[in-house]
Design a protein around this motif. Structure first.
Motif, PDB file in Angstrom:
ATOM      1  N   GLY A  67       0.828  -1.207   0.000  1.00 46.54           N
ATOM      2  CA  GLY A  67       0.000   0.000   0.000  1.00 46.54           C
ATOM      3  C   GLY A  67       0.862   1.256   0.000  1.00 46.54           C
ATOM      4  N   LYS A  68       0.185   2.406   0.136  1.00 48.33           N
ATOM      5  CA  LYS A  68       0.882   3.685  -0.049  1.00 48.33           C
ATOM      6  C   LYS A  68       1.966   3.945   1.000  1.00 48.33           C
ATOM      7  CE  LYS A  68      -3.047   5.847  -2.322  1.00 48.33           C
ATOM      8  NZ  LYS A  68      -3.880   4.613  -2.380  1.00 48.33           N
ATOM      9  N   THR A  71       4.970   1.613   0.772  1.00 47.35           N
ATOM     10  CA  THR A  71       5.717   1.879  -0.466  1.00 47.35           C
ATOM     11  C   THR A  71       6.598   3.114  -0.282  1.00 47.35           C
ATOM     12  OG1 THR A  71       4.015   0.898  -1.842  1.00 47.35           O
ATOM     13  CG2 THR A  71       5.463   2.466  -2.924  1.00 47.35           C
ATOM     14  N   TYR A 101      -8.331  -8.458  -2.461  1.00 46.04           N
ATOM     15  CA  TYR A 101      -7.549  -7.315  -1.989  1.00 46.04           C
ATOM     16  C   TYR A 101      -6.058  -7.628  -1.989  1.00 46.04           C
ATOM     17  CZ  TYR A 101      -5.312  -4.474   1.672  1.00 46.04           C
ATOM     18  OH  TYR A 101      -4.452  -3.691   2.383  1.00 46.04           O
ATOM     19  N   GLU A 104      -3.632  -8.020  -5.328  1.00 44.89           N
ATOM     20  CA  GLU A 104      -3.187  -6.788  -6.006  1.00 44.89           C
ATOM     21  C   GLU A 104      -2.005  -6.150  -5.288  1.00 44.89           C
ATOM     22  OE1 GLU A 104      -4.623  -4.475  -8.664  1.00 44.89           O
ATOM     23  OE2 GLU A 104      -4.725  -6.572  -9.268  1.00 44.89           O
ATOM     24  N   THR A 105      -2.095  -6.097  -3.946  1.00 41.73           N
ATOM     25  CA  THR A 105      -1.026  -5.435  -3.190  1.00 41.73           C
ATOM     26  C   THR A 105       0.238  -6.295  -3.187  1.00 41.73           C
ATOM     27  OG1 THR A 105      -2.034  -6.268  -1.183  1.00 41.73           O
ATOM     28  CG2 THR A 105      -2.497  -3.993  -1.729  1.00 41.73           C
ATOM     29  N   ARG A 107       1.212  -8.089  -5.692  1.00 42.49           N
ATOM     30  CA  ARG A 107       1.824  -7.829  -6.995  1.00 42.49           C
ATOM     31  C   ARG A 107       2.585  -6.506  -6.959  1.00 42.49           C
ATOM     32  NH1 ARG A 107       0.544  -4.558 -10.349  1.00 42.49           N
ATOM     33  NH2 ARG A 107      -1.556  -4.182  -9.555  1.00 42.49           N
ATOM     34  N   ALA A 108       1.966  -5.489  -6.351  1.00 43.05           N
ATOM     35  CA  ALA A 108       2.623  -4.176  -6.260  1.00 43.05           C
ATOM     36  C   ALA A 108       3.916  -4.290  -5.445  1.00 43.05           C
ATOM     37  CB  ALA A 108       1.675  -3.161  -5.617  1.00 43.05           C
ATOM     38  N   THR A 230      -0.012   4.210  -7.138  1.00 43.69           N
ATOM     39  CA  THR A 230      -0.884   3.237  -7.806  1.00 43.69           C
ATOM     40  C   THR A 230      -2.195   3.168  -7.051  1.00 43.69           C
ATOM     41  OG1 THR A 230       0.561   1.649  -6.691  1.00 43.69           O
ATOM     42  CG2 THR A 230       0.458   1.490  -9.079  1.00 43.69           C
ATOM     43  N   GLU A 231      -3.276   3.057  -7.781  1.00 41.59           N
ATOM     44  CA  GLU A 231      -4.584   2.889  -7.144  1.00 41.59           C
ATOM     45  C   GLU A 231      -4.764   1.417  -6.813  1.00 41.59           C
ATOM     46  OE1 GLU A 231      -6.752   4.800  -5.928  1.00 41.59           O
ATOM     47  OE2 GLU A 231      -6.073   6.714  -6.736  1.00 41.59           O
ATOM     48  N   LEU A 232      -4.975   1.108  -5.565  1.00 44.95           N
ATOM     49  CA  LEU A 232      -5.139  -0.281  -5.154  1.00 44.95           C
ATOM     50  C   LEU A 232      -6.490  -0.443  -4.469  1.00 44.95           C
ATOM     51  CD1 LEU A 232      -1.553  -0.850  -3.745  1.00 44.95           C
ATOM     52  CD2 LEU A 232      -2.516  -1.942  -5.776  1.00 44.95           C
TER      53      LEU A 232
END
Ligand code: SF4
Ligand code: ZN
Length: 309
Positions: A67-68, A71, A101, A104-105, A107-108, A230-232
């Motif tokens: 997440g933000k 990161t 949920y 996706e995170t 992968r980021a 990135t929008e998660l």
């Protein structure tokens, strides 16, 4: 009247005259992209230095949810940590097992660590607790964040020890910290305020929060300027959390009364100082079931396991 900061109606950076991207406080001034990045990183460095969060030889486990906040933490630490001798980061992602949920995170997190060549490990609830969070929470959704928080903390410690870390760095920001102070007060759990203070105790891996004085909105801007926004998706259990309500309330208060969040952090520090002379448990006990260090008969995780059946 216009000044050098807002020539022809366009706000300009007070340091170089380029178009400003934001206005920061303390002191109040406009900054361009490059000077904001410098301001942001210097602020985090001051927090780390003032809190003596890093020592030469440390191996810092960065709790990277993808997440933000985490990161931004990874990005800023990869720039700042080389200032210390022999300090190395290792990123750790906990996969709680939350459908729709976590994938996706994850992968980021993988993309970020491979782009910045940071050692990265993923540890799952399934591996550690034999069930993923979605399975554990059936019929207990209202307690989602409490249960998730206890298990995630444990998972992080297990992973950090497994990969040889000396400390765990988390991405908690100023907004999170202020929310926690208010939530503990609303729950009438004042002692928790002090228990959470970062201090070294034998048997516990020290947790550090380098972004604890950085506002969420500055983290968002830092990510955009470093091309890492990135929008998660949002965790589906967020809606059950008291934190979600407190976040909304505090954001409004901060907007109307700037400085509210810092005042809450100051209040916490004052309470810590008042309680500094109060003796805590002098001997760290061991959980009777798993042997982990704890303050009571059983650690939080074993108590939770008992209650889950
Ligand atoms: Fe866990 Fe709650 Fe965060 Fe979801 S919102 S990841 S359940 S703490
Ligand atoms: Zn500038």
């Amino acid at each position: 009247m216009s000044g050098p900061g807002d020539l022809a109606g366009v706000a300009r950076c007070v340091l170089c005259g380029k178009p400003a991207v934001t206005r920061v406080r303390d002191p109040d001034r406009h900054l361009c992209d490059d000077h904001f990045i410098q301001f942001f990183e210097e602020g985090v460095l001051r927090t780390i230095t003032a809190g003596k969060m890093v020592r030469p030889g440390d191996r810092i486990a960065i709790a990277l949810s993808g997440g933000k906040d985490s990161t931004a933490l990874l990005l800023v630490l990869t720039r700042l940590l080389p200032a210390w001798d022999d300090v190395h980061p290792v990123a750790i992602t906990i996969d709680e097992g939350i459908a729709g949920y976590r994938q996706e995170t994850l992968r980021a997190a993988r993309e970020l660590t491979s782009r910045h060549k940071i050692e990265h490990h993923i540890v799952s609830f399934e591996e550690l607790f034999n069930r993923d969070l979605d399975q554990i929470l059936v019929g207990r959704e209202q307690r989602a964040c409490t249960i998730c928080g206890i298990l995630r903390k444990k998972a992080l410690v297990v992973a950090a020890e497994r990969y040889g870390a000396t400390k765990i760095a988390t991405g908690h920001n100023l907004d999170d910290e202020a929310q926690s102070v208010l939530m503990n007060a609303l729950r009438g759990d004042l002692p928790r305020l002090i228990r959470n203070a970062a201090r070294e105790k034998p048997g516990f891996l020290l947790r550090i929060k380098p972004l604890c004085l950085t506002p969420e909105r500055e983290i968002a801007l830092y990510l955009m300027l470093r091309d890492a926004w990135t929008e998660l998706p949002e965790c589906p259990y967020t809606r059950f959390a008291l934190r979600a309500e407190v976040r909304g309330m505090l954001s409004t208060l901060e907007y109307r009364h700037p400085g509210t969040m810092l005042h809450l952090i100051d209040a916490k520090k004052k309470i810590e100082r008042y309680c500094a002379g109060v003796p805590g448990p002098s001997v760290i006990r061991r959980c009777q079931e798993c042997g982990d260090p704890c303050s009571g008969e059983f650690c939080q995780v074993c108590r939770l396991r008992h209650s889950l059946g």
